[in-house]
Design a protein around this motif. Structure first.
Motif, short mmCIF file in Angstrom:
data_model
loop_
_atom_site.label_atom_id
_atom_site.label_comp_id
_atom_site.label_asym_id
_atom_site.label_seq_id
_atom_site.Cartn_x
_atom_site.Cartn_y
_atom_site.Cartn_z
N SER A 189 0.86 -1.18 0.00
CA SER A 189 0.00 0.00 0.00
C SER A 189 0.90 1.23 0.00
N SER A 190 0.60 2.20 0.80
CA SER A 190 1.39 3.42 0.90
C SER A 190 0.96 4.18 2.14
N ILE A 191 1.87 4.98 2.69
CA ILE A 191 1.47 5.87 3.77
C ILE A 191 0.37 6.80 3.27
N ALA A 192 0.37 7.08 1.97
CA ALA A 192 -0.70 7.89 1.37
C ALA A 192 -2.05 7.19 1.47
N GLY A 193 -2.04 5.89 1.80
CA GLY A 193 -3.28 5.15 1.95
C GLY A 193 -4.00 5.44 3.26
N PHE A 194 -3.34 6.10 4.20
CA PHE A 194 -4.04 6.55 5.42
C PHE A 194 -3.67 7.98 5.79
N SER A 195 -2.77 8.58 5.04
CA SER A 195 -2.39 9.98 5.25
C SER A 195 -2.29 10.66 3.89
N PRO A 196 -3.37 11.25 3.38
CA PRO A 196 -3.37 11.82 2.03
C PRO A 196 -2.28 12.86 1.84
N VAL A 197 -1.70 12.86 0.64
CA VAL A 197 -0.65 13.82 0.28
C VAL A 197 -1.14 14.62 -0.92
N PRO A 198 -0.58 15.80 -1.14
CA PRO A 198 -1.03 16.61 -2.28
C PRO A 198 -0.52 16.07 -3.61
N PHE A 199 -1.25 16.41 -4.67
CA PHE A 199 -0.85 16.14 -6.05
C PHE A 199 -0.81 14.65 -6.39
N SER A 200 -1.63 13.86 -5.74
CA SER A 200 -1.77 12.43 -6.05
C SER A 200 -3.14 11.93 -5.62
N ALA A 201 -4.16 12.67 -5.93
CA ALA A 201 -5.49 12.37 -5.39
C ALA A 201 -5.98 10.97 -5.73
N THR A 202 -5.83 10.58 -6.98
CA THR A 202 -6.34 9.27 -7.39
C THR A 202 -5.54 8.15 -6.73
N TYR A 203 -4.24 8.32 -6.64
CA TYR A 203 -3.38 7.32 -5.99
C TYR A 203 -3.75 7.18 -4.52
N CYS A 204 -3.92 8.30 -3.83
CA CYS A 204 -4.32 8.26 -2.42
C CYS A 204 -5.65 7.52 -2.26
N ALA A 205 -6.60 7.85 -3.12
CA ALA A 205 -7.92 7.21 -3.06
C ALA A 205 -7.82 5.72 -3.31
N ALA A 206 -6.98 5.33 -4.28
CA ALA A 206 -6.82 3.91 -4.61
C ALA A 206 -6.24 3.14 -3.43
N LYS A 207 -5.23 3.69 -2.78
CA LYS A 207 -4.62 3.00 -1.64
C LYS A 207 -5.57 2.94 -0.45
N HIS A 208 -6.36 4.00 -0.24
CA HIS A 208 -7.39 3.95 0.80
C HIS A 208 -8.37 2.82 0.50
N ALA A 209 -8.78 2.72 -0.76
CA ALA A 209 -9.74 1.69 -1.17
C ALA A 209 -9.16 0.30 -0.98
#
Length: 321
Positions: A189-209
């Motif tokens: 996954s990614s830390i972006a999967g539970f801590s959203p980062v800027p300029f990667s909205a779709t990636y953050c959403a995908a890892k959350h999902a």
């Protein structure tokens, strides 16, 4: 000093030490502890681990870490030549613990869902079992939220979420039918999967999902071991293939000379999390690891939001701070 005062001092010391560890370590405290005092990777010797996206980066590093301890491997990715190179590296790293038949090359495109079942049959026909599936294949993204086309949203979710879920369901059915519900499913996954980062909205959403899919599975199938491994910035060529906001384009940037965790260290920590069957772990150099901890606490998240601009967060994410 009263007993209550003594307990209060101990409590304060505990949290001070814990916060210091957030700053000093390159992973969460539980993972660091397991890497020192947990189950040894040698406990996985003889197990069969299938790694997608194994031709480079984290997947390659994980394969090498496991091979050193005699773990039998299935290496999957689209590029056969790169897989052959990783196979050779794994056999060399194993130092006699593995023969060539113990490291199976299985070329596959995750987006070809209709072939997933036949790929699983290939693994089972070769090894007669599968112990761990590591869903590592995927792509990142760099784009402004307002500039992302919905076609890119769909493409990224197809690769990073739906293809992973499809393959995982087939493997979970095998675990349920053949192993009484026991088996191990892991995903990068990614830390972006539970801590959203800027300029990667779709990636953050995908890892959350993806995280939500796996956590929901764990609720339904308690005998299954689920490992969500969430790296921060890692020194790989991940950005070369990353999505942008426009369909058919790639970022094509290098991560050289950036402050990032090495792929080798990331693979080693991933292997530790598998051996110890940990549920959620993460890694990253300071301040990434510290921010990951804060993101797990809603109060700290609100406090940090007052001081961290999107530019600062992006510098941290890109290894420039």
């Amino acid at each position: 000093m009263t007993f209550l005062e003594f307990l209060l001092i101990l409590l304060v010391l505990y949290y001070v030490i814990y916060v210091l560890l957030w700053i000093v370590l390159d992973c969460n405290v539980a993972l660091w502890y397991k890497s020192r005092f947990g189950v040894s990777l040698s406990s996985m010797r003889g197990q069969v681990v299938w790694i997608t996206g194994a031709s480079r980066g984290i997947g390659r590093a994980l394969a090498l870490s496991l091979a050193r301890h005699g773990v039998r491997l299935v290496l999957s990715a689209r590029r056969v030549e790169q897989l052959e190179q990783v196979q050779s590296e794994c056999l060399a790293a194993a130092r006699g613990l593995l023969a060539q038949k113990d490291v199976l090359i299985l070329p596959m495109d995750m987006l070809e869902l209709e072939k997933h079942q036949s790929h699983l049959y290939t693994v089972l026909n070769h090894f007669e079992k599968l112990d761990v599936l590591v869903n590592n294949a995927g792509r990142s993204q760099r784009a402004n939220w307002t500039d992302i086309s919905v076609e890119v949203d769909r493409e990224l979710f197809e690769l990073d979420v739906f293809s992973v879920v499809h393959l995982s369901r087939l493997v979970v059915r095998y675990f349920l039918e053949q192993n009484g519900g026991r088996g191990h499913l892991a995903a990068t996954s990614s830390i972006a999967g539970f801590s959203p980062v800027p300029f990667s909205a779709t990636y953050c959403a995908a890892k959350h999902a993806l995280n939500a899919y796996l956590l929901a599975l764990k609720v339904e199938q308690r005998k299954l071991d689920i490992t969500i491994f969430a790296p921060g910035p890692v020194a790989t060529d991940f950005l070369q293939e990353a999505f942008t906001g426009s369909q058919g384009t790639k970022v094509g940037l290098s991560t050289a000379n950036q402050k990032r965790l090495t792929a080798e260290r990331c693979g080693e920590l991933f292997a530790v999390s598998l051996a110890n069957k940990m549920d959620l772990t993460w890694c990253g150099l300071f301040p990434v690891n510290f921010l990951a901890y804060c993101a797990r606490n809603s109060t700290l998240t609100k406090i940090l939001a007052q001081f961290m601009t999107e530019k600062t967060l992006n510098k941290i994410r890109e290894g420039k701070l």
